[in-house]
Design a protein around this motif. Structure first.
Motif, PDB file in Angstrom:
ATOM      1  N   HIS A  74       0.845  -1.197   0.000  1.00 14.77           N
ATOM      2  CA  HIS A  74       0.000   0.000   0.000  1.00 14.77           C
ATOM      3  C   HIS A  74       0.884   1.252   0.000  1.00 14.77           C
ATOM      4  N   LEU A  75       1.928   1.246   0.832  1.00 14.58           N
ATOM      5  CA  LEU A  75       2.846   2.384   0.855  1.00 14.58           C
ATOM      6  C   LEU A  75       3.619   2.501  -0.453  1.00 14.58           C
ATOM      7  N   ARG A  81       2.457   1.918  -3.343  1.00  9.51           N
ATOM      8  CA  ARG A  81       1.549   2.606  -4.265  1.00  9.51           C
ATOM      9  C   ARG A  81       1.467   4.093  -3.932  1.00  9.51           C
ATOM     10  N   MET A  82       1.419   4.426  -2.629  1.00  7.34           N
ATOM     11  CA  MET A  82       1.362   5.829  -2.240  1.00  7.34           C
ATOM     12  C   MET A  82       2.622   6.575  -2.683  1.00  7.34           C
ATOM     13  N   GLU A  83       3.752   5.878  -2.696  1.00  7.96           N
ATOM     14  CA  GLU A  83       5.041   6.506  -3.013  1.00  7.96           C
ATOM     15  C   GLU A  83       5.421   6.361  -4.482  1.00  7.96           C
ATOM     16  N   ARG A 103       2.555   8.863  -9.284  1.00  5.18           N
ATOM     17  CA  ARG A 103       1.473   9.358  -8.428  1.00  5.18           C
ATOM     18  C   ARG A 103       1.936  10.596  -7.648  1.00  5.18           C
ATOM     19  N   GLU A 140      -7.088  11.099  -4.045  1.00  2.00           N
ATOM     20  CA  GLU A 140      -6.772   9.680  -3.914  1.00  2.00           C
ATOM     21  C   GLU A 140      -5.691   9.481  -2.846  1.00  2.00           C
ATOM     22  N   HIS A 141      -4.721  10.370  -2.795  1.00  2.00           N
ATOM     23  CA  HIS A 141      -3.686  10.281  -1.764  1.00  2.00           C
ATOM     24  C   HIS A 141      -4.314  10.390  -0.373  1.00  2.00           C
ATOM     25  N   MET A 174      -5.999   7.148   0.503  1.00  2.00           N
ATOM     26  CA  MET A 174      -5.016   6.109   0.819  1.00  2.00           C
ATOM     27  C   MET A 174      -4.363   6.364   2.180  1.00  2.00           C
ATOM     28  N   ASP A 175      -4.168   7.637   2.517  1.00  2.00           N
ATOM     29  CA  ASP A 175      -3.597   7.983   3.812  1.00  2.00           C
ATOM     30  C   ASP A 175      -4.539   7.539   4.927  1.00  2.00           C
ATOM     31  N   HIS A 200       5.527   7.216   7.620  1.00  2.00           N
ATOM     32  CA  HIS A 200       4.663   6.049   7.425  1.00  2.00           C
ATOM     33  C   HIS A 200       5.477   4.760   7.508  1.00  2.00           C
TER      34      HIS A 200
END
Length: 226
Positions: A115-116, A118-120, A124, A138-139, A142-143, A192
């Motif tokens: 998941h992280l 994808r966030m990083e 994106r 979206e960020h 996800m957060d 995170h």
């Protein structure tokens, strides 16, 4: 990866109106302070006026909008006071969850590292830094799910319900904070990772210290919200 907060269900007209308006507010397509037009939501969500009014009442209860007599529905502005209060409650609830996780040596969801990732993702992150409203929204979503996953892992149903109730504020504040200060991503990402490792290792002290720093209001953001 299951990020749902409840059981799947058929989408009603009221739900469509609610989801469209909520996402439009979170993405910034409907800016703070804007008065919502029922007809616009009817047309965009493909529903009649009655479901739209139902959606407005739900959005008002979740503090997305204010229903003003004889003036209509207005998108609420995120204030510095709301940011401070939300962070205060998040700290209280998340730290309680951390105590449960570490005290009982509860396993952390295996998918959180991905998941992280994808966030990083560089693409994106670049979109967020460029001010892409959909990417920022979206960020923020996800957060929320990253932090919520720790609370959910405790299995404490009341704690889960209380934290879930913060989702609208959590996401709206995250959207505002990242929009105003996209460089915050450079701070958020490693924090995170530290949180994930600490809770995987059941290291409460490191998790507590990291979360307190993580939820320290950014002065640049606060100055714009006053």
């Amino acid at each position: 990866m299951d990020q749902s907060l409840g059981q799947s269900r058929a989408i009603t007209a009221g739900e469509r109106a609610y989801q469209w308006t909520r996402e439009a507010i979170l993405s910034g397509r409907i800016p703070e302070g804007t008065f919502l037009e029922e007809k616009l939501v009817c047309d965009e969500a493909g529903v009649s006026r009655t479901p739209v009014r139902e959606a407005f009442h739900r959005l008002a209860a979740e503090k997305f909008i204010d229903l003003l007599p004889r003036r209509g529905a207005q998108v609420r502005r995120v204030t510095a006071g709301e940011l401070f209060e939300t962070y205060e409650m998040r700290l209280l609830l998340e730290l309680h969850g951390f105590r449960i996780l570490c005290g009982k040596n509860i396993d952390i969801p295996a998918w959180l590292s991905e998941h992280l990732d994808r966030m990083e993702d560089p693409e994106r992150v670049a979109r967020v830094r460029a001010g892409d409203r959909d990417a920022i929204a979206e960020h923020a979503k996800m957060d929320f799910f990253f932090h919520f996953s720790f609370v959910k892992a405790t299995g404490n149903s009341i704690l889960i319900d209380l934290y879930t109730s913060l989702q609208p504020r959590h996401q709206r504040i995250a959207v505002s904070a990242v929009s105003l200060r996209p460089k915050r991503l450079e701070v958020i990402a490693p924090e995170h990772r530290t949180l994930l490792k600490a809770l995987t290792d059941h290291d409460y002290d490191t998790a507590e210290r990291t979360l307190r720093h993580h939820l320290r209001p950014d002065e640049t953001v606060v100055s714009h919200l006053r």
